[in-house]
Design a protein around this motif. Structure first.
Motif, PDB file in Angstrom:
ATOM      1  N   LEU A 100       0.878  -1.285   0.045  1.00  8.49           N
ATOM      2  CA  LEU A 100       0.078  -0.117   0.139  1.00  8.49           C
ATOM      3  C   LEU A 100       0.858   1.093   0.292  1.00  8.49           C
ATOM      4  O   LEU A 100       0.800   2.168  -0.696  1.00  8.49           O
ATOM      5  CB  LEU A 100      -0.872   0.198   1.396  1.00  8.49           C
ATOM      6  N   ILE A 101       1.879   1.290   0.689  1.00 12.27           N
ATOM      7  CA  ILE A 101       2.988   2.399   0.896  1.00 12.27           C
ATOM      8  C   ILE A 101       3.411   2.676  -0.684  1.00 12.27           C
ATOM      9  O   ILE A 101       3.439   3.839  -0.979  1.00 12.27           O
ATOM     10  CB  ILE A 101       3.744   2.436   1.909  1.00 12.27           C
ATOM     11  N   VAL A 102       4.083   1.433  -1.217  1.00 16.57           N
ATOM     12  CA  VAL A 102       4.875   1.718  -2.242  1.00 16.57           C
ATOM     13  C   VAL A 102       3.689   2.090  -3.358  1.00 16.57           C
ATOM     14  O   VAL A 102       4.254   2.968  -4.337  1.00 16.57           O
ATOM     15  CB  VAL A 102       5.452   0.296  -2.799  1.00 16.57           C
ATOM     16  N   GLN A 103       2.501   1.666  -3.462  1.00 19.32           N
ATOM     17  CA  GLN A 103       1.722   2.023  -4.418  1.00 19.32           C
ATOM     18  C   GLN A 103       1.417   3.449  -4.443  1.00 19.32           C
ATOM     19  O   GLN A 103       1.014   4.025  -5.076  1.00 19.32           O
ATOM     20  CB  GLN A 103       0.104   1.113  -4.309  1.00 19.32           C
ATOM     21  N   SER A 104       1.168   4.115  -3.006  1.00 22.09           N
ATOM     22  CA  SER A 104       0.772   5.331  -2.963  1.00 22.09           C
ATOM     23  C   SER A 104       1.580   6.360  -2.923  1.00 22.09           C
ATOM     24  O   SER A 104       1.403   7.315  -3.572  1.00 22.09           O
ATOM     25  CB  SER A 104       0.154   5.438  -1.373  1.00 22.09           C
ATOM     26  N   VAL A 105       2.797   6.100  -2.597  1.00 22.98           N
ATOM     27  CA  VAL A 105       4.118   7.196  -2.621  1.00 22.98           C
ATOM     28  C   VAL A 105       4.837   7.131  -3.504  1.00 22.98           C
ATOM     29  O   VAL A 105       5.547   6.246  -3.816  1.00 22.98           O
ATOM     30  CB  VAL A 105       4.850   7.051  -1.045  1.00 22.98           C
ATOM     31  N   PRO A 106       4.862   8.346  -4.474  1.00 25.92           N
ATOM     32  CA  PRO A 106       5.526   7.859  -5.935  1.00 25.92           C
ATOM     33  C   PRO A 106       6.743   7.441  -5.913  1.00 25.92           C
ATOM     34  O   PRO A 106       7.234   6.694  -6.652  1.00 25.92           O
ATOM     35  CB  PRO A 106       5.263   9.582  -6.382  1.00 25.92           C
ATOM     36  N   SER A 107       7.805   8.111  -4.923  1.00 29.50           N
ATOM     37  CA  SER A 107       8.924   7.666  -4.921  1.00 29.50           C
ATOM     38  C   SER A 107       9.530   6.552  -4.104  1.00 29.50           C
ATOM     39  O   SER A 107      10.745   6.133  -4.427  1.00 29.50           O
ATOM     40  CB  SER A 107       9.918   8.837  -4.378  1.00 29.50           C
ATOM     41  N   MET A 108       8.785   5.779  -3.723  1.00 26.61           N
ATOM     42  CA  MET A 108       9.037   4.596  -2.686  1.00 26.61           C
ATOM     43  C   MET A 108       8.896   3.309  -3.600  1.00 26.61           C
ATOM     44  O   MET A 108       7.718   2.943  -3.790  1.00 26.61           O
ATOM     45  CB  MET A 108       8.399   4.576  -1.654  1.00 26.61           C
ATOM     46  N   GLU A 109      10.290   2.745  -3.832  1.00 30.74           N
ATOM     47  CA  GLU A 109      10.058   1.577  -4.665  1.00 30.74           C
ATOM     48  C   GLU A 109      10.116   0.424  -3.673  1.00 30.74           C
ATOM     49  O   GLU A 109       9.620  -0.650  -3.832  1.00 30.74           O
ATOM     50  CB  GLU A 109      11.243   1.332  -5.579  1.00 30.74           C
ATOM     51  N   GLN A 110      10.800   0.659  -2.566  1.00 34.06           N
ATOM     52  CA  GLN A 110      11.006  -0.459  -1.452  1.00 34.06           C
ATOM     53  C   GLN A 110      10.721   0.421  -0.111  1.00 34.06           C
ATOM     54  O   GLN A 110      11.221   1.528   0.185  1.00 34.06           O
ATOM     55  CB  GLN A 110      12.433  -0.990  -1.276  1.00 34.06           C
ATOM     56  N   VAL A 111      10.289  -0.345   0.819  1.00 40.32           N
ATOM     57  CA  VAL A 111      10.257   0.182   2.342  1.00 40.32           C
ATOM     58  C   VAL A 111      10.439  -0.645   3.361  1.00 40.32           C
ATOM     59  O   VAL A 111      10.536  -1.908   3.416  1.00 40.32           O
ATOM     60  CB  VAL A 111       8.689   0.697   2.388  1.00 40.32           C
ATOM     61  N   ARG A 112      11.261   0.067   4.404  1.00 42.41           N
ATOM     62  CA  ARG A 112      11.488  -0.885   5.600  1.00 42.41           C
ATOM     63  C   ARG A 112      10.460  -0.265   6.854  1.00 42.41           C
ATOM     64  O   ARG A 112      10.680   0.736   6.985  1.00 42.41           O
ATOM     65  CB  ARG A 112      12.780  -0.832   5.867  1.00 42.41           C
ATOM     66  N   LEU A 113       9.961  -1.032   7.270  1.00 42.21           N
ATOM     67  CA  LEU A 113       9.204  -0.624   8.707  1.00 42.21           C
ATOM     68  C   LEU A 113       9.972  -0.574   9.993  1.00 42.21           C
ATOM     69  O   LEU A 113      10.728  -1.703  10.232  1.00 42.21           O
ATOM     70  CB  LEU A 113       7.819  -1.826   8.840  1.00 42.21           C
ATOM     71  N   VAL A 114       9.641   0.407  10.792  1.00 44.18           N
ATOM     72  CA  VAL A 114      10.406   0.374  11.880  1.00 44.18           C
ATOM     73  C   VAL A 114       9.477   0.842  13.001  1.00 44.18           C
ATOM     74  O   VAL A 114       8.243   0.750  12.751  1.00 44.18           O
ATOM     75  CB  VAL A 114      11.479   1.506  11.970  1.00 44.18           C
ATOM     76  N   ASN A 115       9.830   1.333  13.891  1.00 38.81           N
ATOM     77  CA  ASN A 115       8.745   1.669  15.294  1.00 38.81           C
ATOM     78  C   ASN A 115       8.342   2.976  15.520  1.00 38.81           C
ATOM     79  O   ASN A 115       7.256   3.248  16.423  1.00 38.81           O
ATOM     80  CB  ASN A 115       9.203   0.927  16.594  1.00 38.81           C
ATOM     81  N   SER A 116       9.182   3.939  14.937  1.00 37.70           N
ATOM     82  CA  SER A 116       8.766   5.365  15.272  1.00 37.70           C
ATOM     83  C   SER A 116       9.226   6.296  13.964  1.00 37.70           C
ATOM     84  O   SER A 116       9.966   5.875  13.430  1.00 37.70           O
ATOM     85  CB  SER A 116       9.368   5.865  16.742  1.00 37.70           C
ATOM     86  N   PRO A 274       2.083   2.526  17.369  1.00 38.54           N
ATOM     87  CA  PRO A 274       3.377   2.913  17.165  1.00 38.54           C
ATOM     88  C   PRO A 274       3.991   2.401  15.544  1.00 38.54           C
ATOM     89  O   PRO A 274       4.033   1.071  15.399  1.00 38.54           O
ATOM     90  CB  PRO A 274       4.350   2.306  18.249  1.00 38.54           C
ATOM     91  N   ILE A 275       4.602   2.961  14.876  1.00 35.48           N
ATOM     92  CA  ILE A 275       5.143   2.760  13.586  1.00 35.48           C
ATOM     93  C   ILE A 275       6.159   3.789  13.064  1.00 35.48           C
ATOM     94  O   ILE A 275       5.927   4.987  13.475  1.00 35.48           O
ATOM     95  CB  ILE A 275       4.135   2.346  12.727  1.00 35.48           C
ATOM     96  N   GLY A 276       6.835   3.253  11.993  1.00 35.05           N
ATOM     97  CA  GLY A 276       7.570   4.250  11.433  1.00 35.05           C
ATOM     98  C   GLY A 276       8.095   3.497   9.944  1.00 35.05           C
ATOM     99  O   GLY A 276       7.882   2.015   9.998  1.00 35.05           O
ATOM    100  N   ALA A 277       8.511   4.258   8.915  1.00 33.75           N
ATOM    101  CA  ALA A 277       8.821   3.532   7.708  1.00 33.75           C
ATOM    102  C   ALA A 277      10.005   4.406   7.078  1.00 33.75           C
ATOM    103  O   ALA A 277       9.877   5.631   7.172  1.00 33.75           O
ATOM    104  CB  ALA A 277       7.718   3.175   6.891  1.00 33.75           C
ATOM    105  N   TYR A 278      10.853   3.826   6.393  1.00 31.46           N
ATOM    106  CA  TYR A 278      11.618   4.682   5.416  1.00 31.46           C
ATOM    107  C   TYR A 278      11.943   3.837   4.063  1.00 31.46           C
ATOM    108  O   TYR A 278      12.048   2.833   4.055  1.00 31.46           O
ATOM    109  CB  TYR A 278      12.986   5.165   6.133  1.00 31.46           C
ATOM    110  N   GLY A 279      11.855   4.483   3.026  1.00 26.33           N
ATOM    111  CA  GLY A 279      12.056   3.864   1.681  1.00 26.33           C
ATOM    112  C   GLY A 279      12.433   4.919   0.603  1.00 26.33           C
ATOM    113  O   GLY A 279      12.694   5.900   0.915  1.00 26.33           O
ATOM    114  N   GLY A 280      12.781   4.160  -0.521  1.00 28.98           N
ATOM    115  CA  GLY A 280      12.962   4.939  -1.596  1.00 28.98           C
ATOM    116  C   GLY A 280      13.215   4.248  -2.670  1.00 28.98           C
ATOM    117  O   GLY A 280      12.699   3.044  -2.987  1.00 28.98           O
ATOM    118  N   LYS A 281      14.421   4.651  -3.577  1.00 27.75           N
ATOM    119  CA  LYS A 281      14.692   3.912  -4.596  1.00 27.75           C
ATOM    120  C   LYS A 281      15.252   2.517  -4.493  1.00 27.75           C
ATOM    121  O   LYS A 281      15.971   2.374  -3.441  1.00 27.75           O
ATOM    122  CB  LYS A 281      16.020   4.930  -5.503  1.00 27.75           C
ATOM    123  N   LYS A 282      15.015   1.556  -5.087  1.00 27.08           N
ATOM    124  CA  LYS A 282      15.513   0.130  -4.782  1.00 27.08           C
ATOM    125  C   LYS A 282      16.989   0.022  -4.729  1.00 27.08           C
ATOM    126  O   LYS A 282      17.365  -0.612  -3.844  1.00 27.08           O
ATOM    127  CB  LYS A 282      14.737  -0.807  -6.101  1.00 27.08           C
TER     128      LYS A 282
END
Ligand SMILES: *Cc1c(COP(=O)(O)O)cnc(C)c1O
Length: 427
Positions: A100-116, A274-282
């Motif tokens: 859902l995140i990768v489909q929604s946010v234009p520049s995010m090809e991959q994402v890692r989930l964290v806690n904040s 509680p959640i966080g995420a970072y992502g971007g170009k593969k």
């Protein structure tokens, strides 16, 4: 209004928890008085332990975009909890939320989930440094990126509210790797880039600043940052912990059509957990362990309950018309507050992007931290308390945003405007 029970709880909290709170801005330091202890919340209304029911424009500092306790999210959470609350192993929900995140946010090809959000930004910076093989980063004065050491430099809100310029405990050698420029200032930014290009890994920015009050990016600012970082081969990081899924389903990068290399998310994507995420170009994300050498891990990361709340929240946000309605209601509130201020003759500079609203007690324009600080915070404190007496809960600090949820009704907004008319006239 009654605050007896909150007062008793705060007193006991003060003896057990530093400052009586688990996050500084909650302590009401900049507006005075006793923080309200909340008991329950539903839709746009929070209720404190003394039974005061308040129309909420804080929304847990942004996450509760669907209002409090949305039935479908509660259902998703309870459904997930019954299956066990943490596995420390992959689960299906993580993949669904990532999708859902990768489909929604234009520049995010991959994402890692964290806690904040803090963890997201901290990890994105490490990744940027590892990828670029350079150490310095550039941030903007008044932007807050969580409380990691190298980012607690000229960091806005909580820090601004408390008047701590930099935090003790942050080694000078860390802070030295963080360059700062005024927000929206092309010249100062370019000068720093020019001077430090060889050692600059990334520029990090809140694409709409939300932690010195709401400060809008100059129309050319984000496109220019994209252009100049490309030119110097510096990574561009958007901290969309507030703006992600707030100002647009695809965040500020979709709204303003500028694509960063890395994006940080938090708040809304956890639906109140509680959640966080970072992502971007593969190509960059493939540097993260175990795919690559940049280490980052988490016992509770991708927690099945948090991802269930996030998935359902985003599903609701994807329904047609959600953001349009939020926009219209936010406009209604902003116009009403603006008119109330105008009638009273009190200087009031308004800012807004979607359902993220700012209002500074100054002539303005507010374009950076310096101009934001010109705001009359004593007047804001009066505004805050008088609105509270009228059943409306704005942030207990001039330097925080007001947020709307999908559950705020037009009639509740009219009530707020009518209260604001009285309050502005009394200031
Ligand atoms: C809230 C916030 C953070 C930190 O997120 P936490 O979950 O509080 O650690 C980082 N960046 C921005 C822009 C934020 O608003």
């Amino acid at each position: 209004m009654k605050t007896k029970k909150s007062g008793v709880l705060f007193k006991s909290a003060l003896s057990l928890i530093p400052g009586g709170v688990n996050s500084p801005v909650r302590a009401f330091k900049s507006v005075g008085g006793t923080p309200l202890f909340m008991k329950r919340a539903k839709g746009a209304v929070v209720e404190d332990v003394d039974g005061n029911q308040l129309l909420d424009y804080v929304l847990s500092w942004g996450p509760m975009i669907l209002g409090h306790a949305p039935p479908s999210v509660l259902k998703a959470i309870t459904g997930a909890i019954k299956q066990g609350t943490s596995f420390g192993a992959p689960c299906e929900g993580e993949v669904e939320l990532a999708k859902l995140i990768v489909q929604s946010v234009p520049s995010m090809e991959q994402v890692r989930l964290v806690n904040s959000g803090t963890e997201a930004v901290m990890s994105a910076i490490r990744l940027a440094r590892g990828y670029a093989k350079r150490d310095a980063i550039l941030k903007f004065e008044g932007c807050y990126h969580g409380h990691a050491d190298h980012l607690l430099v000229k960091a806005g809100s909580g820090v601004a509210t408390l008047g701590i310029p930099d935090s003790p405990g942050v080694p000078e050698s860390f802070a030295r790797q963080t360059l700062t420029a005024p927000y929206n200032n092309f010249k100062a930014t370019e000068k720093l880039i020019h001077k430090h290009a060889q050692n600059l890994a990334a520029i990090i920015v809140e694409p709409v600043a939300g932690n010195m009050g709401v400060v809008l990016p100059h129309e050319e600012f984000l496109p220019w940052l994209r252009m100049i970082t490309k030119k110097y081969e510096i990574l561009l990081i958007f901290d969309e912990v507030i703006t992600g899924f707030r100002v647009h389903l695809g965040g500020a990068q979709a709204r303003f059509n500028v694509q960063p290399d890395l994006t940080c998310l938090g708040k809304i994507i956890g639906g109140g957990l509680p959640i966080g995420a970072y992502g971007g170009k593969k190509e960059i994300m493939q540097m993260v362990a175990p795919a690559g050498p940049v280490y980052q891990a988490g016992t509770l990361s991708g927690n099945p309950v948090a991802v269930a709340a996030g998935i359902e929240t985003i599903r609701q946000l994807k329904k047609p018309g959600v953001y349009k309605e939020l926009e219209q209601k936010s406009q209604q509130l902003a116009e009403g507050l603006g008119d109330a201020a105008k009638k009273s003759g009190i200087p009031y500079f308004q800012t807004r992007v979607g359902s993220m609203l700012g209002g500074f007690f100054t002539e303005g324009p507010v374009t950076d931290y310096e101009s934001a600080k010109k705001s009359d915070t004593a007047r804001y404190a009066k505004f805050f308390h008088r609105m509270l007496e009228r059943g409306t809960y704005f942030a207990p600090s001039q330097f925080e945003a007001a947020f709307l949820s999908t559950t705020h009704t037009r009639s509740q907004i009219r009530q707020t405007i009518s209260a604001a008319c009285d309050v502005f006239a009394s200031l």
